[in-house]
Design a protein around this motif. Sequence first.
Motif, short mmCIF file in Angstrom:
data_model
loop_
_atom_site.label_atom_id
_atom_site.label_comp_id
_atom_site.label_asym_id
_atom_site.label_seq_id
_atom_site.Cartn_x
_atom_site.Cartn_y
_atom_site.Cartn_z
N MET A 1 21.82 -9.74 -1.42
CA MET A 1 20.16 -9.61 -1.21
C MET A 1 19.33 -8.87 -2.84
N LYS A 2 18.54 -9.99 -3.34
CA LYS A 2 18.25 -9.78 -4.13
C LYS A 2 17.00 -8.66 -4.11
N LYS A 3 15.84 -7.79 -4.41
CA LYS A 3 15.23 -6.83 -4.55
C LYS A 3 13.97 -7.17 -3.77
N ILE A 4 13.92 -6.76 -2.75
CA ILE A 4 12.21 -7.54 -1.99
C ILE A 4 11.23 -7.13 -3.54
N THR A 5 10.67 -8.17 -3.64
CA THR A 5 9.03 -7.74 -3.89
C THR A 5 7.88 -8.26 -2.59
N TYR A 6 7.18 -6.53 -2.90
CA TYR A 6 5.84 -6.90 -1.95
C TYR A 6 4.84 -6.93 -2.86
N PRO A 7 4.09 -7.59 -1.66
CA PRO A 7 3.00 -8.69 -1.45
C PRO A 7 2.35 -7.57 -1.97
N LYS A 8 0.70 -6.94 -2.66
CA LYS A 8 -0.08 -6.03 -2.81
C LYS A 8 -0.82 -5.72 -0.61
N GLN A 9 -0.98 -7.00 -0.79
CA GLN A 9 -1.72 -7.34 1.15
C GLN A 9 -0.47 -6.40 1.65
N VAL A 10 0.74 -5.99 1.83
CA VAL A 10 1.75 -5.89 2.51
C VAL A 10 2.26 -4.15 1.80
N LEU A 11 2.08 -3.68 0.91
CA LEU A 11 1.50 -2.73 0.90
C LEU A 11 0.89 -2.03 1.41
N ASP A 12 -0.63 -2.45 1.39
CA ASP A 12 -2.00 -2.58 1.94
C ASP A 12 -1.78 -1.57 3.27
N LYS A 13 -1.19 -2.50 3.66
CA LYS A 13 -1.03 -1.69 4.92
C LYS A 13 -0.09 -0.73 4.94
N MET A 14 0.81 -0.41 4.86
CA MET A 14 2.20 0.53 5.17
C MET A 14 1.14 1.90 4.03
N GLN A 15 0.51 1.71 3.82
CA GLN A 15 -0.40 2.73 2.78
C GLN A 15 -0.94 3.28 3.64
N ASP A 16 -2.06 2.27 4.62
CA ASP A 16 -2.87 2.57 5.32
C ASP A 16 -1.83 3.50 6.28
N ILE A 17 -0.84 3.25 6.59
CA ILE A 17 -0.37 4.31 8.46
C ILE A 17 0.23 5.25 7.14
N VAL A 18 0.33 5.43 5.96
CA VAL A 18 1.03 6.50 5.25
C VAL A 18 -0.48 7.36 5.40
N ASP A 19 -1.59 7.37 4.71
CA ASP A 19 -2.54 7.73 4.91
C ASP A 19 -3.13 7.99 6.18
N ASN A 20 -3.06 7.56 6.94
CA ASN A 20 -3.74 7.61 7.88
C ASN A 20 -2.48 7.88 9.43
N CYS A 21 -1.43 7.82 9.53
CA CYS A 21 -0.69 8.31 10.83
C CYS A 21 -1.08 9.57 11.14
N MET A 22 -0.76 10.45 11.76
CA MET A 22 -1.27 12.07 12.56
C MET A 22 0.03 12.34 12.83
N GLY A 23 0.98 11.49 12.90
CA GLY A 23 2.98 12.07 13.46
C GLY A 23 2.99 13.61 12.53
N ASP A 24 2.62 13.78 11.65
CA ASP A 24 3.33 14.64 10.55
C ASP A 24 2.07 15.79 10.44
N ALA A 25 0.80 15.73 11.34
CA ALA A 25 -0.02 16.79 11.23
C ALA A 25 0.33 17.87 11.50
N PRO A 26 0.18 19.22 11.02
CA PRO A 26 0.61 20.66 12.15
C PRO A 26 -0.29 20.96 13.11
N PRO A 27 -0.04 21.74 14.23
CA PRO A 27 -1.21 21.76 15.00
C PRO A 27 -2.20 22.68 14.72
#
Length: 597
Positions: A1-27
């Motif tokens: 399989m060729k290396k995936i090229t992620y469109p900016k729109q897809v990357l932005d939505k992933m980045q939103d999860i990275v920036d705002n997910c609280m799963g790694d937030a300490p108590p």
Amino acid sequence: MKKITYPKQVLDKMQDIVDNCMGDAPPYCQATCPMHTDVKGYVNLIGEGKHKEAINLIREKLFLPATLGRICAHPCEEKCKREEAFRQPMAIAALKRFAADNYDDKKDWNLTIEVEKPQKIAVIGAGPAGAQAALDLRRKGYKVTVFERLQVVGGMMRVGIPEYRLPRHIIDHEYSLLKDIGVEFKMGVEIGKDISFESLKNDFDAVIIAVGAHKGVVIPIPGHDLNGVLNAVDFLREVSLTRKYDIGKKIAVIGGGNVAIDVARSARRVGAEEVHLVCLESRPEMPAHDWEIEEAEEEGIILHDGFGPVKIVGNNGKVSGFEIKKCVSVFDEDGKFNPKYDENVKKILDVDNVVFAVGQAVDNSFDQEGDLETIRGGKFKVDPITLQTKIENVFVAGDASGRSVIAIEAMAEGRKAAISVDRFFNNQDMLEDREYEGAYETWLETDLKEDDIDIPRIKTTQRDPKERVKSFEEVDLGFTEEQAINEASRCLKCECKLCMKECEMLGDYCECPKDLFENILKTGEVDPIIPYSCNMCSQCTIACPKDFEIKDRFMDIRKLMIKANDGKSPIKGHGAIEVHQALGFSKLFNTARPAKK
């Protein structure tokens, strides 16, 4: 399989999860702890009866668990969710003490160090800041020497906190780790007198100043120079070292903080029969901890809250009384300290001594050449991020920097100074990635569940007030095992991993969605099994406080993988998926029914 090229729109939505997910937030407790102790972790281990595992977890961050379990001001408890909801926070410090007192084994202490390094570091002061800096730098392999003016270790913990709160053998036992790991101590050595500060700077590759605030303050009110006027620092030091003090039968203590309480309670133990505590603040506004005030009153301390000094009355050059007046406000409209009084409400206390417990200053006289810049209270001016002074190989930590108030904060400053020294030696960026040193605000947001109820905080056992004022034996006796387990079970286990509880698939591949998508953004790669394991049920989204459409992100990745693989599934032996892709969403294989009205 060729290396995936992620469109900016897809990357932005992933980045939103990275920036705002609280799963790694300490108590809340862990983020507020200046040393970032895994509070939730060790509290729940105690609740499960895994006490040995609990103390081992505590010692990953703290080398003074029994000490801090007794005297820490525990800012973590102030941020506890049970404090916010029910005004009954977890007894975090007492649980730490329980684990340390009963299950800490010196044979388990970590004595490992990195490869020995040539640089030599001098630490001035054996208090919590200096000790923590020395320990961290020794673990890095550096040669560390601690210079201490006193003949005992512990700094203000030793000579400022009374023995009935912190038995001295506890300090000595926990400090023995530093000697065992190779830190050298030179006791009874005063810098500026026995050794010049200049020679210290020349003989060592770096110097950390951690001298503490050992200088008492006396307000120059009329009569302050009479015989019998004392300052809290000198009084507590003498009492701590000797358990004695030549004091009158009736004394007054000026101040409303914890130090004033310590003075008052210590005075009772060295022979004072009547102790008056005078403070500007009303009782609810006193800076001392509520439990400290309560314990003082149990021991017969007479509280004059909302009063300030007028003058100290003398007779033949000796204190014979203390005139005070009613304070109607402590701060002005701008929030500045500017007490206002009612001159018509005054009284005179019949006392033999007056002790000022109104603040402490740093003795910086060892810098005889005045090479370092100072600020109010004799403290040293430092870079707030690195703790470096204008002399590049001289750093400051603890009270001497004016940036810490309690022991755990001083330890965090010691660690910060150690990090800076290590970076200094290795020519690394001194400012990079330092925003999470010390206490900080977590990005966690949690709400109480419907079944979270108000469970009363369990109190430790204390000795009878009538007996405890007769000696310096420890007042607080701590938790029994049953009490500790019951108290630990009150923990609400604050975290945000609701999606992980709903989805077994996520639990197989990550700690939280942030970790997963952060790695994809960093590497551009992901194992195809991950997006294809999602069954598109949306349960993660339903549980997520942020409503992240995680299944949609996996679908984005699936589509891109198919595109990069010439329309075929990226998973070997997954040929059936091609039929599904062709027909799975066609009219032939799907029916639609109108919703019921």
